[in-house]
Design an enzyme around this catalytic site. Structure first.
Site, PDB file in Angstrom:
ATOM      1  N   TYR A  90     -53.524  23.410  -9.613  1.00 40.11           N
ATOM      2  CA  TYR A  90     -54.645  22.513  -9.869  1.00 40.11           C
ATOM      3  C   TYR A  90     -55.003  21.726  -8.623  1.00 40.11           C
ATOM      4  O   TYR A  90     -54.266  21.713  -7.634  1.00 40.11           O
ATOM      5  CB  TYR A  90     -54.334  21.576 -11.047  1.00 40.11           C
ATOM      6  CG  TYR A  90     -53.385  20.440 -10.717  1.00 40.11           C
ATOM      7  CD1 TYR A  90     -52.027  20.664 -10.527  1.00 40.11           C
ATOM      8  CD2 TYR A  90     -53.850  19.131 -10.592  1.00 40.11           C
ATOM      9  CE1 TYR A  90     -51.164  19.620 -10.232  1.00 40.11           C
ATOM     10  CE2 TYR A  90     -52.990  18.077 -10.294  1.00 40.11           C
ATOM     11  CZ  TYR A  90     -51.648  18.331 -10.112  1.00 40.11           C
ATOM     12  OH  TYR A  90     -50.793  17.302  -9.809  1.00 40.11           O
ATOM     13  N   LYS A 106     -49.197  23.026  -5.454  1.00 43.48           N
ATOM     14  CA  LYS A 106     -49.689  22.054  -6.448  1.00 43.48           C
ATOM     15  C   LYS A 106     -49.766  22.721  -7.818  1.00 43.48           C
ATOM     16  O   LYS A 106     -50.842  23.088  -8.294  1.00 43.48           O
ATOM     17  CB  LYS A 106     -51.048  21.488  -5.996  1.00 43.48           C
ATOM     18  CG  LYS A 106     -51.402  20.176  -6.695  1.00 43.48           C
ATOM     19  CD  LYS A 106     -52.466  19.437  -5.922  1.00 43.48           C
ATOM     20  CE  LYS A 106     -53.047  18.253  -6.669  1.00 43.48           C
ATOM     21  NZ  LYS A 106     -52.090  17.186  -6.958  1.00 43.48           N
ATOM     22  N   LEU A 161     -45.657  17.461  -1.521  1.00 49.88           N
ATOM     23  CA  LEU A 161     -47.015  17.993  -1.434  1.00 49.88           C
ATOM     24  C   LEU A 161     -47.681  17.449  -0.171  1.00 49.88           C
ATOM     25  O   LEU A 161     -47.585  16.250   0.118  1.00 49.88           O
ATOM     26  CB  LEU A 161     -47.818  17.550  -2.667  1.00 49.88           C
ATOM     27  CG  LEU A 161     -49.209  18.164  -2.763  1.00 49.88           C
ATOM     28  CD1 LEU A 161     -49.129  19.638  -3.154  1.00 49.88           C
ATOM     29  CD2 LEU A 161     -50.061  17.412  -3.778  1.00 49.88           C
ATOM     30  N   GLU A 210     -41.441  11.491  -2.248  1.00 51.15           N
ATOM     31  CA  GLU A 210     -42.843  11.054  -2.398  1.00 51.15           C
ATOM     32  C   GLU A 210     -42.964  10.352  -3.743  1.00 51.15           C
ATOM     33  O   GLU A 210     -41.969  10.188  -4.468  1.00 51.15           O
ATOM     34  CB  GLU A 210     -43.799  12.249  -2.310  1.00 51.15           C
ATOM     35  CG  GLU A 210     -43.544  13.301  -3.377  1.00 51.15           C
ATOM     36  CD  GLU A 210     -44.427  14.545  -3.252  1.00 51.15           C
ATOM     37  OE1 GLU A 210     -45.554  14.445  -2.782  1.00 51.15           O
ATOM     38  OE2 GLU A 210     -43.951  15.621  -3.669  1.00 51.15           O
TER      39      GLU A 210
END
Ligand code: PDD
Length: 298
Positions: A44, A160, A218, A193
């Site tokens: 996505y 992702k 990411l 993250e």
């Protein structure tokens, strides 16, 4: 045209694009045996919409193509077709400021771990768009609290994918403790993250510190564009991992994502960052961000 509705404090999409058709939200469906549903076999993108323009569209499309390529899912449509679908979805949902969400799964077929022999499988494509919750966005500028959580995700966080259960549970646990975001911590004690953002600190010497990109995080589009801004502003960037303890003592901390843009972090676990107010540099970067981001034609 269906009226605008809200659900759990969120503005809802009115119309959703599913496999070539624009459907009212209540009727937007994919197959029960879609591999996105059964295996999380889908990728996505979330792209900001600002004044009706897509922000950093090229970088988001580049990353979507990379994610698809890493999983061997065929490109379902050309860039030109994506552009048209995204703009039409924004238009039909009457979004001026908000976001566009794209999802591509490998497709639907009788459940099987092996997929390589399903040569006729067509990817499932979904596009939706909804307005931003302005109150939430304005509140974010005042800074957020983050909570540290163990990072229990898989080894390919650079792709992702929609396999977001670990992130969703971490965010839910952070919320239960009064946090807006979870900062995920690896086995060595370093922050990887945020559950849905990249994590940054500013050290005592004014250097901006964020973890280098590899399979553990990411590569955020907002992160990449912010690096362009740092160069322009003459700010020093250091790509290295940092611990929660270091972050608590940092001059400033913030997160970046297409939804959060640059959002100051004012508390980590129970410790205020700096003087507990949004940092000057993070707030300034938030204001300047759109001067460097790509702003695509409507
Ligand atoms: N999340 N890291 C993770 C794990 C993310 O899920 C995201 C984005 C980011 C920031 O990426 P970008 O700057 O390209 O938005 C980093 C999106 C917004 C989401 O899942 O809703």
């Amino acid at each position: 045209m269906a009226p605008a509705r809200r659900c759990g404090g969120l503005e809802m999409a009115r119309v959703v694009y599913v496999n070539g058709q624009y459907q009212p939200w209540d009727y937007a469906r994919v197959h029960a045996e879609d591999r996105g549903f059964q295996f999380g076999d889908a990728v996505y993108e979330v792209c900001e919409v600002r004044n009706g323009h897509l922000i950093d569209e090229t970088r988001h499309m580049d990353r979507l193509e990379r994610s698809l390529g890493e999983l061997g899912i065929p490109l379902p449509m050309s860039r030109g077709a994506w552009k048209r679908v995204m703009r039409e979805t924004i238009r039909r949902n009457r979004v001026t400021d908000g976001m566009v969400y794209l999802q591509v799964s490998r497709g639907a077929r009788p459940r099987d771990f092996i997929f390589s022999d399903a040569i006729d499988m067509m990817p499932t494509v979904v596009c939706l768009s909804r307005p931003v919750n302005r109150a939430k966005r304005d509140a974010a500028a005042q800074g957020i609290a983050v909570k540290s959580m163990p990072d229990i995700r898989w080894g390919r966080c650079d792709i992702k994918t929609v396999m977001l259960l670990a992130s969703s549970l971490a965010k839910e646990a952070a919320k239960a403790e009064g946090g807006k975001e979870a900062w995920l911590v690896d086995e060595k004690g370093f922050v990887t993250e945020g559950a849905s953002s990249n994590a940054w600190i500013i050290d005592k010497d004014g250097r901006l510190v964020t973890r280098p990109t590899n399979n553990e995080i990411l590569r955020g589009v907002t992160r990449t564009t912010l690096i362009d801004l740092l160069k322009k502003e003459g700010l020093e960037l250091v790509e290295r991992a940092f611990t929660i303890e270091e972050a608590k003592k940092a001059r400033e901390a913030f997160v970046t994502s297409a939804g959060a843009i640059v959002t100051p972090v004012i508390k980590i676990d129970e410790t205020p960052v700096g003087n507990g107010a949004p940092g000057i540099t993070a707030s300034r970067l938030r204001e300047l961000f759109h001067t460097v981001a790509e702003c695509a034609a409507k």
